[in-house]
Design an enzyme around this catalytic site. Structure first.
Site, PDB file in Angstrom:
ATOM      1  N   MET A   1       0.794  -1.228   0.000  1.00 54.30           N
ATOM      2  CA  MET A   1       0.000   0.000   0.000  1.00 54.30           C
ATOM      3  C   MET A   1       0.830   1.284   0.000  1.00 54.30           C
ATOM      4  O   MET A   1       0.334   2.338   0.362  1.00 54.30           O
ATOM      5  CB  MET A   1      -0.957  -0.006   1.193  1.00 54.30           C
ATOM      6  CG  MET A   1      -1.908  -1.203   1.207  1.00 54.30           C
ATOM      7  SD  MET A   1      -2.831  -1.403  -0.339  1.00 54.30           S
ATOM      8  CE  MET A   1      -3.896   0.054  -0.271  1.00 54.30           C
TER       9      MET A   1
ATOM     10  N   ILE B   1       3.561   3.811  -2.364  1.00 55.81           N
ATOM     11  CA  ILE B   1       4.037   4.111  -3.704  1.00 55.81           C
ATOM     12  C   ILE B   1       5.548   3.914  -3.753  1.00 55.81           C
ATOM     13  O   ILE B   1       6.282   4.496  -2.951  1.00 55.81           O
ATOM     14  CB  ILE B   1       3.668   5.550  -4.106  1.00 55.81           C
ATOM     15  CG1 ILE B   1       2.154   5.709  -4.174  1.00 55.81           C
ATOM     16  CG2 ILE B   1       4.294   5.910  -5.454  1.00 55.81           C
ATOM     17  CD1 ILE B   1       1.692   7.120  -4.427  1.00 55.81           C
TER      18      ILE B   1
ATOM     19  N   ASN C   1       2.723  -4.828 -10.311  1.00 53.16           N
ATOM     20  CA  ASN C   1       1.734  -4.541  -9.273  1.00 53.16           C
ATOM     21  C   ASN C   1       0.397  -5.156  -9.665  1.00 53.16           C
ATOM     22  O   ASN C   1       0.042  -5.202 -10.847  1.00 53.16           O
ATOM     23  CB  ASN C   1       1.568  -3.029  -9.108  1.00 53.16           C
ATOM     24  CG  ASN C   1       0.527  -2.670  -8.064  1.00 53.16           C
ATOM     25  OD1 ASN C   1       0.608  -3.092  -6.921  1.00 53.16           O
ATOM     26  ND2 ASN C   1      -0.472  -1.900  -8.465  1.00 53.16           N
TER      27      ASN C   1
ATOM     28  N   HIS D   1      -3.674  -4.695  -9.177  1.00 51.57           N
ATOM     29  CA  HIS D   1      -4.579  -3.600  -8.819  1.00 51.57           C
ATOM     30  C   HIS D   1      -6.025  -4.042  -9.010  1.00 51.57           C
ATOM     31  O   HIS D   1      -6.370  -4.618 -10.063  1.00 51.57           O
ATOM     32  CB  HIS D   1      -4.293  -2.381  -9.704  1.00 51.57           C
ATOM     33  CG  HIS D   1      -5.170  -1.210  -9.390  1.00 51.57           C
ATOM     34  ND1 HIS D   1      -4.983  -0.431  -8.261  1.00 51.57           N
ATOM     35  CD2 HIS D   1      -6.247  -0.691 -10.042  1.00 51.57           C
ATOM     36  CE1 HIS D   1      -5.904   0.526  -8.247  1.00 51.57           C
ATOM     37  NE2 HIS D   1      -6.683   0.384  -9.303  1.00 51.57           N
TER      38      HIS D   1
ATOM     39  N   GLY E   1       4.276   6.804 -11.965  1.00 54.49           N
ATOM     40  CA  GLY E   1       2.939   7.295 -11.707  1.00 54.49           C
ATOM     41  C   GLY E   1       2.194   6.397 -10.738  1.00 54.49           C
ATOM     42  O   GLY E   1       2.748   5.450 -10.166  1.00 54.49           O
TER      43      GLY E   1
END
Length: 215
Positions: free
Chosen positions: A91, A93, A106, A108, A142
């Protein structure tokens, strides 16, 4: 040779556990060499230790800013010489210190580019979509914006709340994650712009407008 994988988690580690189970088969092509977390005392870290997998924790609160935390996380990851980093319910970045050193993927709980961020399931329900799902993608700088590797759709049912929908998404994302990590490990990959293809090529292009990465 089996690809070396470091898995990052923040909670119970159900996806990590699925990878550990898959990696018991020598034909899978990947070995989980370490599990890392940003939180102490998680069930996922306990599961890794019970399985005999080295585990480490880099608490975010121990660092004055995000960049120093990322640098510390990158250092701990690098100790295990990974071929691939897997963010599986992690959790935080990850910044350039990590993703600039190691290829990272990752998982998602939405069909990107729709509903990026930490509240994807809640946002999908609030928007009233009838189909959502899960995405596995390479990390970039990003938020949930890197090249997409694979996606699986999950219908939204009448009466769904965030918990029930998220549970059904988790049930399919575990299979997708295991399958995808195995293919990346066995076959390698090429990234051409935003397109990910399994398999290696001999050509390596470094033009910023048309980049190919071969692993």
């Amino acid at each position: 040779m089996s690809a070396r994988v470091v898995v990052l988690i923040s909670g119970t580690g159900s996806n990590m556990a699925a990878l550990l189970e898959a990696a018991r088969d020598p034909a899978y092509g990947a070995t989980v060499v370490a599990v890392g977390s940003d939180r102490e005392g998680t069930r996922g870290i306990e599961l890794a230790e019970e399985a005999g997998v080295p585990a480490f924790v880099v608490p975010f609160r121990d660092y004055p800013d995000r960049s120093r935390w990322n640098a510390a996380m990158a250092e701990r990851i690098s100790e295990h010489r990974p071929d691939l980093v897997v963010s599986a319910g992690f959790m935080r970045i990850l910044g350039p210190a990590v993703i600039g050193s190691h290829p990272a993927v990752n998982i998602h709980p939405a069909l990107l580019p729709s509903f990026p961020g930490a509240h994807a399931v809640r946002d999908a329900l609030a928007h009233g979509v009838r189909i959502t799902g899960t995405t596995i993608h390479f990390l970039d700088e990003g938020v949930d914006s890197g090249p997409i590797i694979d996606q699986v759709a999950v219908p939204v049912q009448d009466g769904d709340d965030e918990a029930s929908l998220h549970e059904r998404i988790k049930s399919v994302e575990r299979t997708m994650l295991v399958d995808t990590v195995g293919r990346l490990a066995r076959e390698g990959w090429t990234i051409d712009g935003r397109h990910v293809r399994f398999g290696r090529t001999e050509q390596r292009v470094t033009d910023a407008t048309d980049t190919k990465e071969n692993r």
